[in-house]
Scaffold this motif. Sequence first.
Motif, PDB file in Angstrom:
ATOM      1  N   CYS A   1      -2.755   5.520   5.230  1.00  0.00           N
ATOM      2  CA  CYS A   1      -4.087   6.292   4.644  1.00  0.00           C
ATOM      3  C   CYS A   1      -3.912   6.313   3.318  1.00  0.00           C
ATOM      4  N   GLY A   2      -4.677   6.568   2.457  1.00  0.00           N
ATOM      5  CA  GLY A   2      -4.723   6.601   0.999  1.00  0.00           C
ATOM      6  C   GLY A   2      -6.244   6.332   0.096  1.00  0.00           C
ATOM      7  N   PHE A   3      -5.843   5.743  -0.878  1.00  0.00           N
ATOM      8  CA  PHE A   3      -7.126   5.228  -1.758  1.00  0.00           C
ATOM      9  C   PHE A   3      -7.238   3.903  -1.894  1.00  0.00           C
ATOM     10  N   MET A   4      -8.530   3.288  -1.910  1.00  0.00           N
ATOM     11  CA  MET A   4      -8.866   2.222  -2.019  1.00  0.00           C
ATOM     12  C   MET A   4      -8.981   1.292  -0.466  1.00  0.00           C
ATOM     13  N   THR A   5      -9.593   2.194   0.510  1.00  0.00           N
ATOM     14  CA  THR A   5      -9.781   1.687   1.767  1.00  0.00           C
ATOM     15  C   THR A   5      -9.598   0.256   2.034  1.00  0.00           C
ATOM     16  N   ASN A   6     -10.421  -0.557   1.245  1.00  0.00           N
ATOM     17  CA  ASN A   6     -10.804  -2.008   1.408  1.00  0.00           C
ATOM     18  C   ASN A   6     -10.074  -2.861   0.485  1.00  0.00           C
ATOM     19  N   PHE A   7      -8.741  -2.294  -0.373  1.00  0.00           N
ATOM     20  CA  PHE A   7      -7.939  -3.074  -1.120  1.00  0.00           C
ATOM     21  C   PHE A   7      -6.574  -2.520  -0.738  1.00  0.00           C
ATOM     22  N   CYS A   8      -6.185  -1.289  -1.208  1.00  0.00           N
ATOM     23  CA  CYS A   8      -4.648  -1.039  -0.919  1.00  0.00           C
ATOM     24  C   CYS A   8      -4.302  -0.480   0.495  1.00  0.00           C
ATOM     25  N   CYS A   9      -5.288   0.068   1.249  1.00  0.00           N
ATOM     26  CA  CYS A   9      -4.873   0.674   2.389  1.00  0.00           C
ATOM     27  C   CYS A   9      -5.030  -0.745   3.463  1.00  0.00           C
ATOM     28  N   GLU A  10      -6.106  -1.373   3.461  1.00  0.00           N
ATOM     29  CA  GLU A  10      -6.369  -2.441   4.179  1.00  0.00           C
ATOM     30  C   GLU A  10      -5.233  -3.525   4.132  1.00  0.00           C
ATOM     31  N   SER A  11      -4.721  -3.768   2.882  1.00  0.00           N
ATOM     32  CA  SER A  11      -3.471  -4.776   2.513  1.00  0.00           C
ATOM     33  C   SER A  11      -2.358  -4.320   2.909  1.00  0.00           C
ATOM     34  N   THR A  12      -2.006  -3.118   2.597  1.00  0.00           N
ATOM     35  CA  THR A  12      -0.954  -2.578   3.304  1.00  0.00           C
ATOM     36  C   THR A  12      -1.046  -2.485   4.801  1.00  0.00           C
ATOM     37  N   ALA A  13      -1.963  -2.302   5.385  1.00  0.00           N
ATOM     38  CA  ALA A  13      -2.040  -2.396   7.107  1.00  0.00           C
ATOM     39  C   ALA A  13      -1.911  -3.746   7.778  1.00  0.00           C
ATOM     40  N   ARG A  14      -2.381  -4.666   6.922  1.00  0.00           N
ATOM     41  CA  ARG A  14      -2.208  -6.142   7.347  1.00  0.00           C
ATOM     42  C   ARG A  14      -0.669  -6.341   7.146  1.00  0.00           C
ATOM     43  N   SER A  15      -0.127  -6.185   5.879  1.00  0.00           N
ATOM     44  CA  SER A  15       1.302  -6.440   5.891  1.00  0.00           C
ATOM     45  C   SER A  15       1.952  -5.737   6.536  1.00  0.00           C
ATOM     46  N   ALA A  16       1.915  -4.809   7.085  1.00  0.00           N
ATOM     47  CA  ALA A  16       2.874  -3.853   7.847  1.00  0.00           C
ATOM     48  C   ALA A  16       2.618  -4.763   9.315  1.00  0.00           C
ATOM     49  N   HIS A  17       1.602  -5.112   9.684  1.00  0.00           N
ATOM     50  CA  HIS A  17       1.582  -5.769  11.017  1.00  0.00           C
ATOM     51  C   HIS A  17       2.088  -7.095  10.826  1.00  0.00           C
ATOM     52  N   ASP A  18       2.031  -7.821   9.845  1.00  0.00           N
ATOM     53  CA  ASP A  18       2.532  -8.911   9.526  1.00  0.00           C
ATOM     54  C   ASP A  18       4.207  -8.649   9.719  1.00  0.00           C
ATOM     55  N   ASN A  19       4.636  -7.664   9.080  1.00  0.00           N
ATOM     56  CA  ASN A  19       6.135  -7.498   9.211  1.00  0.00           C
ATOM     57  C   ASN A  19       6.586  -6.927  10.420  1.00  0.00           C
ATOM     58  N   GLY A  20       5.925  -6.886  11.487  1.00  0.00           N
ATOM     59  CA  GLY A  20       6.212  -6.255  12.687  1.00  0.00           C
ATOM     60  C   GLY A  20       6.249  -4.971  12.916  1.00  0.00           C
ATOM     61  N   TYR A  21       5.351  -4.197  12.221  1.00  0.00           N
ATOM     62  CA  TYR A  21       5.114  -2.801  12.727  1.00  0.00           C
ATOM     63  C   TYR A  21       4.024  -2.576  13.404  1.00  0.00           C
ATOM     64  N   TYR A  22       3.974  -1.283  14.113  1.00  0.00           N
ATOM     65  CA  TYR A  22       2.767  -1.280  14.535  1.00  0.00           C
ATOM     66  C   TYR A  22       1.814  -0.242  13.602  1.00  0.00           C
ATOM     67  N   VAL A  23       0.621  -0.349  13.655  1.00  0.00           N
ATOM     68  CA  VAL A  23       0.094   0.183  12.413  1.00  0.00           C
ATOM     69  C   VAL A  23      -1.034   0.967  13.056  1.00  0.00           C
ATOM     70  N   ASP A  24      -1.094   2.373  12.534  1.00  0.00           N
ATOM     71  CA  ASP A  24      -2.117   3.397  12.870  1.00  0.00           C
ATOM     72  C   ASP A  24      -2.829   3.603  11.724  1.00  0.00           C
ATOM     73  N   PHE A  25      -4.034   3.094  11.623  1.00  0.00           N
ATOM     74  CA  PHE A  25      -4.806   3.412  10.448  1.00  0.00           C
ATOM     75  C   PHE A  25      -5.939   4.542  10.287  1.00  0.00           C
ATOM     76  N   ILE A  26      -5.777   5.414   9.537  1.00  0.00           N
ATOM     77  CA  ILE A  26      -6.349   6.666   9.614  1.00  0.00           C
ATOM     78  C   ILE A  26      -7.721   6.567   8.602  1.00  0.00           C
ATOM     79  N   VAL A  27      -8.862   6.092   9.313  1.00  0.00           N
ATOM     80  CA  VAL A  27      -9.804   5.647   8.535  1.00  0.00           C
ATOM     81  C   VAL A  27     -10.633   6.829   7.384  1.00  0.00           C
TER      82      VAL A  27
END
Length: 116
Positions: free
Chosen positions: A45-71
């Motif tokens: 969660c956090g600020f800039m849904t389509n930049f920081c949050c989305e990029s972090t979620a994708r990176s987390a997934h690529d690094n092997g984490y399960y990701v919950d995105f609190i839209v």
Amino acid sequence: EVEFDDRLQRLNGATEIVKNRYSAFSSTKLDKVLHRAGVRRLAVCGFMTNFCCESTARSAHDNGYYVDFIVDATGTPGTEKMNEKRIRKVVGELLQAGFARVYDTAAYLRVLAREL
């Protein structure tokens, strides 16, 4: 170049990650800290849904984490053609297609209550 809000309660000894890219994983020690702590699932969660949050979620997934995105716990000023609500909807749909489980805050809290 920001300051913490005085109302924020920070735990003594809490790890602080300073980032200067959209993803919180890029050029930081976040992945190492999480691995050391045995973390396997992240809530984004956090600020800039389509930049920081989305990029972090994708990176987390690529690094092997399960990701919950609190839209609804993300925010963005929008663009000339899309308002915040539309951006949240689009980002949520794209991430849900393969990168993250997407929730609103109320649904996520219900999931956490069941899992604890």
